[in-house]
Design a protein around this motif. Structure first.
Motif, PDB file in Angstrom:
ATOM      1  N   ASP A  17       0.801  -1.215   0.000  1.00  0.00           N
ATOM      2  CA  ASP A  17       0.000   0.000   0.000  1.00  0.00           C
ATOM      3  C   ASP A  17       0.840   1.274   0.000  1.00  0.00           C
ATOM      4  O   ASP A  17       0.299   2.379  -0.043  1.00  0.00           O
ATOM      5  CB  ASP A  17      -0.980   0.006   1.180  1.00  0.00           C
ATOM      6  N   ALA A  18       2.170   1.134   0.019  1.00  0.00           N
ATOM      7  CA  ALA A  18       3.053   2.298  -0.077  1.00  0.00           C
ATOM      8  C   ALA A  18       3.372   2.663  -1.522  1.00  0.00           C
ATOM      9  O   ALA A  18       4.007   3.702  -1.772  1.00  0.00           O
ATOM     10  CB  ALA A  18       4.358   2.042   0.684  1.00  0.00           C
ATOM     11  N   MET A  19       2.960   1.843  -2.473  1.00  0.00           N
ATOM     12  CA  MET A  19       3.286   2.097  -3.868  1.00  0.00           C
ATOM     13  C   MET A  19       2.822   3.465  -4.361  1.00  0.00           C
ATOM     14  O   MET A  19       3.543   4.139  -5.101  1.00  0.00           O
ATOM     15  CB  MET A  19       2.700   0.990  -4.749  1.00  0.00           C
ATOM     16  N   PRO A  20       1.624   3.943  -3.975  1.00  0.00           N
ATOM     17  CA  PRO A  20       1.221   5.274  -4.443  1.00  0.00           C
ATOM     18  C   PRO A  20       2.189   6.381  -4.016  1.00  0.00           C
ATOM     19  O   PRO A  20       2.339   7.379  -4.734  1.00  0.00           O
ATOM     20  CB  PRO A  20      -0.164   5.466  -3.811  1.00  0.00           C
ATOM     21  N   GLU A  21       2.846   6.220  -2.869  1.00  0.00           N
ATOM     22  CA  GLU A  21       3.818   7.227  -2.440  1.00  0.00           C
ATOM     23  C   GLU A  21       5.008   7.262  -3.399  1.00  0.00           C
ATOM     24  O   GLU A  21       5.484   8.334  -3.787  1.00  0.00           O
ATOM     25  CB  GLU A  21       4.295   6.948  -1.016  1.00  0.00           C
ATOM     26  N   ALA A  22       5.497   6.087  -3.786  1.00  0.00           N
ATOM     27  CA  ALA A  22       6.614   6.024  -4.730  1.00  0.00           C
ATOM     28  C   ALA A  22       6.224   6.619  -6.078  1.00  0.00           C
ATOM     29  O   ALA A  22       7.020   7.340  -6.705  1.00  0.00           O
ATOM     30  CB  ALA A  22       7.076   4.584  -4.898  1.00  0.00           C
TER      31      ALA A  22
END
Length: 237
Positions: A17-22
């Protein structure tokens, strides 16, 4: 002129769920006058290949392969899409008892795999209070930096151990003293990064210093809202 680099070390943080930050960080990096590098946990490296951001590993084993359960080699990092690798971070030196010789071997392994090394050095609070900061850092350079290091294959990150994750930041005068000494030692071309509780509020002041060419950022690199202002401050410096 040394290149300008905003590098984010996600440490042992980040799930799917951290992919959108990247992705947001990658989008914001377009058009900036600096390189942006994210070093996520190894579990996210391959999946971040489409995020539009340059990727790095947080560590590599000196061997290219072998019976080393749980370790990650530099060729594996490169195969997963990394082009950079952190070596010698103080948390690795402390938690895993990595020596200068270990860091040197890891850095050589990173080079062999075509990775640029972000080689970390830093003093403890006790060493700073004893007036031994520069002696300690120069000794780390002597032991950790392999022969053949240059501005293309290596970046040096100064991270005072007492300022990592503590909320404490070295004063501009303290940072300038160290970075000026590193510049004299390493020559005019190698990029010198500062790390240690770097955030949007202090980034511009740090990047205004003559020999600070960027930052290795920990917690503030996990969220685009925190990291992008640091990237922009570097681009504008």
């Amino acid at each position: 002129m040394p290149r300008k680099i905003a590098a984010g070390n996600w440490k042992m943080n980040g799930l799917s769920d951290a992919m959108p930050e990247a992705i947001a960080i990658g989008a914001a990096s377009e058009g900036l006058d600096c390189a942006t590098v994210i070093c996520p946990p190894a579990t996210l490296l391959a999946r971040m290949g489409d995020a539009g951001v340059t990727l790095g590993g947080q560590y590599c084993h000196p061997a290219g392969s072998g019976a080393h359960t749980g370790d990650v080699s530099a060729p594996m990092l490169a195969d997963a899409g990394a082009t950079w690798c952190i070596t010698g971070h103080s948390e690795r030196r402390a938690d895993h008892r990595e020596t200068d010789a270990d860091v040197r071997a890891q850095t050589e392994a990173a080079w062999d795999a075509g990775l640029t090394a972000i080689l970390c050095i830093g003093e403890t609070l006790e060493e700073r209070e004893a007036g031994a900061t520069l002696d300690r850092l120069m000794a780390q350079l002597d032991g950790s930096v392999p022969e053949g290091a240059n501005a293309e294959n290596t970046v040096i990150a100064y991270e005072p151990v007492w300022a990592i994750g503590t909320g404490k930041t070295a004063t501009p005068d303290q940072v300038a003293e160290v970075h000026n000494a590193l510049r004299e030692r390493l020559g005019p071309d190698m990029a010198l990064l500062y790390g240690g509780s770097v955030k949007a509020a202090n980034a511009a002041e740090l990047f205004a210093l003559a020999n600070v060419n960027g930052a290795l950022v920990g917690g503030a690199s996990l969220k685009a809202d925190d990291f992008v202002p640091i990237m922009r401050a570097l681009s504008e410096s």
